[in-house]
Design a protein around this motif. Structure first.
Motif, mmCIF file in Angstrom:
data_model
loop_
_atom_site.group_PDB
_atom_site.id
_atom_site.type_symbol
_atom_site.label_atom_id
_atom_site.label_comp_id
_atom_site.label_asym_id
_atom_site.label_seq_id
_atom_site.Cartn_x
_atom_site.Cartn_y
_atom_site.Cartn_z
ATOM 1 N N LEU A 259 -1.848 12.381 1.284
ATOM 2 C CA LEU A 259 -1.434 12.168 -0.095
ATOM 3 C C LEU A 259 -2.640 12.137 -1.030
ATOM 4 O O LEU A 259 -2.609 12.706 -2.124
ATOM 5 C CB LEU A 259 -0.652 10.861 -0.183
ATOM 6 N N MET A 260 -3.702 11.501 -0.565
ATOM 7 C CA MET A 260 -4.930 11.438 -1.370
ATOM 8 C C MET A 260 -5.502 12.831 -1.589
ATOM 9 O O MET A 260 -5.862 13.203 -2.719
ATOM 10 C CB MET A 260 -5.958 10.551 -0.669
ATOM 11 N N ARG A 261 -5.550 13.627 -0.531
ATOM 12 C CA ARG A 261 -6.117 14.982 -0.645
ATOM 13 C C ARG A 261 -5.279 15.862 -1.566
ATOM 14 O O ARG A 261 -5.806 16.730 -2.267
ATOM 15 C CB ARG A 261 -6.241 15.612 0.743
ATOM 16 N N ASN A 262 -3.953 15.625 -1.586
ATOM 17 C CA ASN A 262 -3.081 16.443 -2.430
ATOM 18 C C ASN A 262 -3.400 16.320 -3.911
ATOM 19 O O ASN A 262 -3.196 17.266 -4.681
ATOM 20 C CB ASN A 262 -1.617 16.062 -2.197
ATOM 21 N N PHE A 266 -8.209 15.010 -9.620
ATOM 22 C CA PHE A 266 -7.870 14.317 -10.868
ATOM 23 C C PHE A 266 -6.957 13.122 -10.663
ATOM 24 O O PHE A 266 -6.841 12.274 -11.542
ATOM 25 C CB PHE A 266 -7.215 15.297 -11.855
ATOM 26 N N GLY A 267 -6.283 13.029 -9.528
ATOM 27 C CA GLY A 267 -5.433 11.889 -9.233
ATOM 28 C C GLY A 267 -4.040 12.022 -9.815
ATOM 29 O O GLY A 267 -3.744 12.901 -10.632
ATOM 30 N N SER A 268 -3.174 11.113 -9.394
ATOM 31 C CA SER A 268 -1.782 11.113 -9.857
ATOM 32 C C SER A 268 -1.578 10.176 -11.036
ATOM 33 O O SER A 268 -0.493 10.170 -11.625
ATOM 34 C CB SER A 268 -0.854 10.682 -8.713
ATOM 35 N N GLY A 269 -2.581 9.400 -11.384
ATOM 36 C CA GLY A 269 -2.458 8.441 -12.482
ATOM 37 C C GLY A 269 -2.550 7.014 -11.962
ATOM 38 O O GLY A 269 -1.898 6.668 -10.966
ATOM 39 N N PHE A 270 -3.377 6.209 -12.600
ATOM 40 C CA PHE A 270 -3.515 4.807 -12.187
ATOM 41 C C PHE A 270 -2.166 4.109 -12.242
ATOM 42 O O PHE A 270 -1.386 4.272 -13.184
ATOM 43 C CB PHE A 270 -4.508 4.084 -13.105
ATOM 44 N N GLY A 271 -1.884 3.333 -11.203
ATOM 45 C CA GLY A 271 -0.651 2.556 -11.143
ATOM 46 C C GLY A 271 0.555 3.308 -10.644
ATOM 47 O O GLY A 271 1.650 2.742 -10.572
ATOM 48 N N ALA A 294 -1.122 1.139 -1.211
ATOM 49 C CA ALA A 294 -1.662 1.752 0.001
ATOM 50 C C ALA A 294 -2.261 0.722 0.942
ATOM 51 O O ALA A 294 -2.514 1.016 2.107
ATOM 52 C CB ALA A 294 -2.739 2.777 -0.375
ATOM 53 N N HIS A 295 -2.476 -0.510 0.461
ATOM 54 C CA HIS A 295 -3.149 -1.542 1.239
ATOM 55 C C HIS A 295 -4.528 -1.081 1.703
ATOM 56 O O HIS A 295 -5.046 -1.523 2.725
ATOM 57 C CB HIS A 295 -2.303 -1.982 2.433
ATOM 58 N N ASN A 296 -5.083 -0.178 0.969
ATOM 59 C CA ASN A 296 -6.472 0.254 1.101
ATOM 60 C C ASN A 296 -6.847 0.772 -0.282
ATOM 61 O O ASN A 296 -6.513 1.903 -0.637
ATOM 62 C CB ASN A 296 -6.627 1.342 2.166
ATOM 63 N N ASP A 297 -7.495 -0.087 -1.056
ATOM 64 C CA ASP A 297 -7.707 0.257 -2.456
ATOM 65 C C ASP A 297 -8.665 1.418 -2.655
ATOM 66 O O ASP A 297 -8.648 2.060 -3.710
ATOM 67 C CB ASP A 297 -8.206 -0.967 -3.233
ATOM 68 N N LEU A 298 -9.501 1.692 -1.667
ATOM 69 C CA LEU A 298 -10.371 2.864 -1.775
ATOM 70 C C LEU A 298 -9.533 4.135 -1.741
ATOM 71 O O LEU A 298 -9.714 5.048 -2.561
ATOM 72 C CB LEU A 298 -11.414 2.866 -0.665
ATOM 73 N N LEU A 299 -8.583 4.190 -0.801
ATOM 74 C CA LEU A 299 -7.691 5.351 -0.721
ATOM 75 C C LEU A 299 -6.812 5.448 -1.966
ATOM 76 O O LEU A 299 -6.623 6.542 -2.525
ATOM 77 C CB LEU A 299 -6.809 5.250 0.526
ATOM 78 N N GLU A 300 -6.274 4.321 -2.392
ATOM 79 C CA GLU A 300 -5.391 4.354 -3.557
ATOM 80 C C GLU A 300 -6.154 4.734 -4.820
ATOM 81 O O GLU A 300 -5.624 5.434 -5.688
ATOM 82 C CB GLU A 300 -4.705 2.995 -3.738
ATOM 83 N N MET A 302 -8.740 6.733 -4.955
ATOM 84 C CA MET A 302 -8.979 8.175 -4.898
ATOM 85 C C MET A 302 -7.695 8.961 -5.151
ATOM 86 O O MET A 302 -7.723 10.020 -5.772
ATOM 87 C CB MET A 302 -9.582 8.545 -3.549
ATOM 88 N N MET A 303 -6.565 8.424 -4.696
ATOM 89 C CA MET A 303 -5.300 9.119 -4.901
ATOM 90 C C MET A 303 -4.867 9.062 -6.364
ATOM 91 O O MET A 303 -4.453 10.069 -6.951
ATOM 92 C CB MET A 303 -4.213 8.507 -4.019
#
Length: 408
Positions: A259-262, A266-271, A294-300, A302-303
């Motif tokens: 999901l992060m790589r997708n 630019f990301g999907s938008g904060f929140g 995501a329970h991993n804020d680094l991944l979230e 980046m996503m």
């Protein structure tokens, strides 16, 4: 950097023309909504759920308020701010004790469903509670050193700080947070190492002083052993009893990475994690529980924030490293103690963010600002001792860290 984060979030709310928006990574499938309804593609922002991104932007206000408030403090007020933070932790601990004791027929807060018989204090999540409690160790160490040299108040503070640190350790283990327990032990060890401990028992016989310093390390271990024997080490029990490979954070990790790589860069938008994740969630991952983060804020990060969000985090980490590098030479200087205390606090919160999302709560966000203040504070109001002469107070009698603002 707080302003930089706000700008990154705000840019995600700027509407883009359809030709650009439909080419953004991860956004193409959402463009089908206009095709199905027979409408022309509208101008849309990077954020797939703009109102949630607006919410993320306004969620920076508590941190901004504390930042402005701390910026305006004078040297005399600084020690009160530190004492106030320790009092806040103490009240949270008392509330947690009432919760596990069954006061008021259950946890005396509205988070009964999430408490799960854990000491969560002001929080709705034991991981968040444990992470914030772990930041208390460096602040206690800093506070114990903030006393006039040679005065009796220094010894009293150190004794109180040692007792308070043991209480913090017990409460962290009792919360049941596995990550919190690991972060707590690491924070305690780093807090002891952030300044020489030769001030403990320095007026005693060298052999007795050595025993005191050994006790500082041995007693916390003994406390944890006693908690295990009496069945109160909930966090350790969860580590031993649970199948960590079956943990949801581990099972869902490949899905979250895809999901992060997708959505890079630019990301999907904060929140927007929750609704966006549900639009990609496979059938095998659908259960009676939903994944709110995501329970991993680094991944979230980046996503949802993409490379710009990661750049802000990188700049923040580089700033911490630069502050630590500047104080590397003398571990006894007031600036060094303050910077290291703040860095340990920030590391505890960022470390806990690798398995949860404590910094998405207003309280933990404010605590991070407090940690940054401790790191940045030596940049301001640091006058050489010579400037304090002739003002009715010698530099030797001034409080050693925050009371005078002088260098040593």
């Amino acid at each position: 950097m707080l302003a930089g984060l706000g700008v990154v979030i705000a840019i995600q709310l700027v509407p883009l023309p359809p030709d650009i928006w439909t080419t953004l990574p991860g956004h193409a499938r959402f463009a089908e909504a206009a095709v199905v309804t027979g409408l022309e593609q509208p101008w849309r922002p990077v954020s797939l759920v703009p109102w949630l991104t607006w919410n993320a932007l306004f969620a920076l206000l508590p941190a901004l308020a504390i930042l402005v408030g701390l910026w305006g403090t004078n040297p005399r007020q600084r020690e009160k701010v530190i004492a106030g933070f320790l009092i806040f932790l103490g009240i949270s601990i008392l509330l947690g004790i009432a919760q596990v004791a069954g006061a008021l027929n259950g946890p005396p807060l509205h988070y009964r469903f999430f408490a799960q018989d854990s000491a969560i204090g002001f929080f709705a999540n034991r991981n968040h509670a444990a992470a914030v409690l772990a930041t208390g160790f460096p602040v206690l160490r800093l506070w114990s050193l903030d006393a006039a040299p040679g005065g009796g108040s220094g010894s009293k503070r150190r004794i109180f700080a040692l007792i308070a640190a043991l209480v913090l350790l017990v409460m962290i283990v009792v919360t049941g947070s596995r990550t919190g327990m690991l972060i707590g032990f690491a924070s305690l060890a780093a807090s002891l190492a952030m300044a020489p401990i030769d001030e403990l028992g320095k007026k005693l016989d060298p052999r007795k002083a050595w025993l005191i310093r050994l006790a500082v390390v041995a007693v916390p271990v003994l406390v944890v052993v006693l908690l295990i024997l009496f069945g109160k080490a909930v966090a350790l029990d969860r580590i031993v009893d649970d199948d960590l490979l079956a943990e949801q954070r581990v099972v869902y990790l490949p899905l979250l990475l895809d999901l992060m790589r997708n959505f890079l860069p630019f990301g999907s938008g904060f929140g927007t994690f929750d609704p966006v994740y549900r639009s990609f969630e496979p059938d095998w991952a659908i259960t009676t529980k939903y994944l709110n983060h995501a329970h991993n804020d680094l991944l979230e990060l980046m996503m949802t924030g993409g490379i710009p969000g990661l750049a802000v985090l990188g700049a923040f980490l580089l700033w911490i490293a630069a502050r630590l590098w500047r104080t590397r030479k003398d571990s006894r200087r007031p600036e060094t103690i303050s910077v290291r205390a703040g860095a340990i606090m920030a590391a505890a919160l960022l470390g806990a963010s690798l398995t949860d999302y404590p910094l998405r709560t207003p309280i933990a966000g404010v605590v991070l600002v407090f940690a940054c203040w401790l790191m940045a504070r030596p940049l301001f109001d640091m006058k050489p001792p010579a400037e304090n002469k002739g003002k009715g107070r010698s530099s030797s009698s001034a409080p050693s860290y925050f009371g005078s603002g002088g260098r040593r």
